[in-house]
Design a protein around this motif. Structure first.
Motif, short mmCIF file in Angstrom:
data_model
loop_
_atom_site.label_atom_id
_atom_site.label_comp_id
_atom_site.label_asym_id
_atom_site.label_seq_id
_atom_site.Cartn_x
_atom_site.Cartn_y
_atom_site.Cartn_z
N PRO A 68 32.34 73.40 -45.20
CA PRO A 68 31.00 73.54 -45.81
C PRO A 68 29.93 72.67 -45.04
O PRO A 68 30.33 71.57 -44.26
CB PRO A 68 31.02 73.34 -47.41
N LYS A 69 28.84 72.75 -45.31
CA LYS A 69 27.61 71.98 -44.60
C LYS A 69 27.28 70.76 -45.27
O LYS A 69 26.61 69.78 -44.70
CB LYS A 69 26.54 72.76 -44.07
N SER A 70 27.65 70.63 -46.50
CA SER A 70 27.06 69.42 -47.31
C SER A 70 27.89 69.81 -48.70
O SER A 70 28.53 70.41 -49.04
CB SER A 70 25.56 69.58 -47.62
N TYR A 71 27.35 68.48 -49.46
CA TYR A 71 27.93 68.47 -51.00
C TYR A 71 26.93 67.83 -51.62
O TYR A 71 27.03 66.52 -52.04
CB TYR A 71 29.13 67.74 -51.12
N PRO A 72 25.62 68.40 -51.84
CA PRO A 72 24.58 67.82 -52.95
C PRO A 72 25.10 67.59 -54.42
O PRO A 72 25.66 68.85 -54.79
CB PRO A 72 23.36 68.96 -52.75
N SER A 73 25.08 66.55 -54.89
CA SER A 73 25.83 66.52 -56.23
C SER A 73 25.19 65.37 -56.97
O SER A 73 24.45 64.77 -56.63
CB SER A 73 27.27 66.12 -55.81
N VAL A 74 25.86 65.39 -58.14
CA VAL A 74 25.30 64.34 -59.08
C VAL A 74 26.59 63.69 -59.63
O VAL A 74 27.72 64.56 -59.81
CB VAL A 74 24.55 64.77 -60.31
N TYR A 75 26.76 62.26 -59.91
CA TYR A 75 27.90 61.90 -60.21
C TYR A 75 28.17 60.49 -61.29
O TYR A 75 26.75 59.96 -61.20
CB TYR A 75 29.02 61.37 -58.97
N ASN A 76 29.03 60.38 -61.75
CA ASN A 76 29.38 59.24 -62.57
C ASN A 76 30.64 58.50 -61.96
O ASN A 76 31.62 59.08 -61.61
CB ASN A 76 29.76 59.42 -63.97
N GLY A 77 30.38 57.22 -61.65
CA GLY A 77 31.40 56.64 -60.95
C GLY A 77 31.02 55.94 -59.58
O GLY A 77 30.06 55.53 -59.35
N CYS A 78 31.98 55.70 -58.73
CA CYS A 78 31.72 55.08 -57.47
C CYS A 78 31.92 55.97 -56.43
O CYS A 78 33.04 56.61 -56.27
CB CYS A 78 32.64 53.78 -57.31
N HIS A 79 30.99 56.04 -55.18
CA HIS A 79 31.23 56.90 -54.20
C HIS A 79 30.93 55.93 -52.96
O HIS A 79 29.54 55.81 -52.83
CB HIS A 79 30.25 58.11 -54.24
N TYR A 80 31.72 55.60 -52.23
CA TYR A 80 31.66 54.72 -51.02
C TYR A 80 30.51 53.63 -51.31
O TYR A 80 29.75 53.72 -50.51
CB TYR A 80 31.04 55.67 -49.92
N THR A 81 31.05 52.57 -52.14
CA THR A 81 30.41 51.54 -52.58
C THR A 81 29.09 51.93 -53.52
O THR A 81 28.70 50.98 -54.04
CB THR A 81 30.05 50.53 -51.58
N ASN A 82 28.82 53.06 -53.44
CA ASN A 82 27.53 53.23 -54.31
C ASN A 82 27.75 53.80 -55.54
O ASN A 82 28.34 54.97 -55.83
CB ASN A 82 26.61 54.59 -53.60
N CYS A 83 27.73 52.84 -56.70
CA CYS A 83 28.30 53.17 -57.85
C CYS A 83 27.09 53.25 -59.09
O CYS A 83 26.30 52.80 -58.89
CB CYS A 83 29.05 51.86 -58.54
#
Length: 386
Positions: A99-114
């Motif tokens: 796919p072309k992207s993954y716009p999203s909302v999250y709880n936790g850590c994603h590539y050092t962005n917690c």
């Protein structure tokens, strides 16, 4: 997941089998010039993000990310008080690829962005439950899936690619399909699913595909984690690192929405637990006092409890501006070194009485112009700054 370069790194889709070097995207013109938001700005409702890998915080505890990595076409998301809307989604990519992207909302850590105040990563066998609720808004005339992602790894990593990805496909349109091949069916969380398994060359993937669209659901994430463990795709001593909900668009996608999202992870399993997240704060104030020199700084942070009840065990979360990194801390444990960081109390200063305060500090480096964090939370409660 990818190598850290700045606090809002994108998510590399493993279907391509290789990591890409992130680049800073140009600001996008949308009719009239609109102020665009990067991850260094404080969270607020109805925040437009058109930066390629830009993000912001909602509800004081979750991160919304634009995360456009598979196309050069413009994409924008609007972060709302409870979720986000994909407000612009130009371009298309072949439906037999990523796919072309993954716009999203999250709880936790994603590539050092917690996300602020998160207790992830947490060992799987230390988790009692992980309740989550999601409400999606779908549109016609686009090719996409509504994908809820759960990430697992043998280590408590906050960066890089995790070993196993669990995908829950709430809905899909067009000729797109999960990674791998169908391997049967399963009943999880009281619902029937078609199960796909495979690998994209960098991590294992297990996908649970709904036979018809699910617009809203309350469920326990651990029901799906247990499936991965029982199939040998994870172990009890592995870590749950991130819980994410969003969309993977291949063609168009403007108007897709996550109307609401919630995620919590409660200790209560048989394994060792992470530090206690502490009692909630009702009101707080943070005073941030830096001492800056070319390329480096120290800062003292005073956390005041302005509420009427004591806070026992505190975690102060805030986003370091781009280019800043922590090298040493005192009177608290500060992790990770960059991005959205969390300062955790020590055994000797864990209590903040009503009207009282505790202080901690750290030393760091910076590139470019020095800036202060814009928002702080105390055990998930947004604090006044001053």
């Amino acid at each position: 997941m990818k190598t850290f370069l700045h606090p809002t790194r994108h998510r590399v889709r493993r279907r391509l089998g290789a990591l890409r070097t992130a680049a800073t995207a140009a600001l996008v013109a949308l009719g009239s010039l609109t102020a665009l938001v990067t991850a260094t700005e404080p969270a607020r409702a109805d925040t437009l993000i058109c930066d390629q890998y830009g993000s912001t915080t909602i509800q004081g505890r979750y991160v919304v990310q634009n995360n456009r990595w598979g196309t050069s076409a413009t994409q924008c998301v609007t972060a709302t008080a409870t979720g986000f809307e994909l407000t612009r989604a130009d371009g298309s990519v072949p439906t037999n690829g990523a796919p072309k992207s993954y716009p999203s909302v999250y709880n936790g850590c994603h590539y050092t962005n917690c996300s602020p105040g998160t207790n992830l990563p947490m060992r799987i066998d230390a988790i009692g439950s992980a309740p989550s609720a999601i409400t999606y808004g779908y549109v016609g005339g686009a090719v996409y899936n509504a994908s809820y992602d759960i990430w697992l790894d043998p280590t408590p990593r906050t960066d890089g690619v995790n070993r196993t990805e669990i995908m829950i496909w709430f809905h899909r349109t067009g000729p797109v399909q999960p990674i791998g091949s169908p391997t049967g069916t399963a009943t999880v969380g009281g619902r029937a699913w078609e199960v796909w398994t495979g690998s994209n060359g960098t991590n294992d993937v297990i996908s649970f595909v709904a036979p018809s669209a699910i617009s809203s659901w309350n469920f326990d994430v651990m029901d799906f984690v247990d499936q991965a463990v029982s199939r040998g795709l994870a172990g009890p001593s592995w870590y749950l690192t991130s819980i994410q909900a969003g969309f993977e668009p291949w063609q168009n996608g403007a108007g897709l929405r996550v109307d609401s999202f919630s995620s919590a992870v409660h200790a209560g399993g048989t394994g060792p637990t992470d530090p206690d997240p502490g009692t909630p704060a009702t009101a707080c104030r943070v005073t941030y006092t830096p001492n800056v020199w070319p390329g480096g700084f120290t800062t003292d942070v005073k956390v005041a409890n302005t509420g009427s009840a004591p806070v026992d065990g505190w975690r102060v979360a805030f986003a370091l501006p781009a280019g800043q990194s922590v090298t040493h801390a005192w009177n608290a444990t500060v992790t990770p070194a960059a991005g959205t960081v969390t300062a955790t109390s020590t055994a000797s200063n864990a209590r903040i009485a009503p009207g009282g305060s505790q202080s901690f500090g750290f030393q760091g480096t910076y590139a470019g112009t020095f800036a202060r964090p814009g928002q702080f939370t105390l055990n998930g409660t947004a604090c006044a700054v001053g």
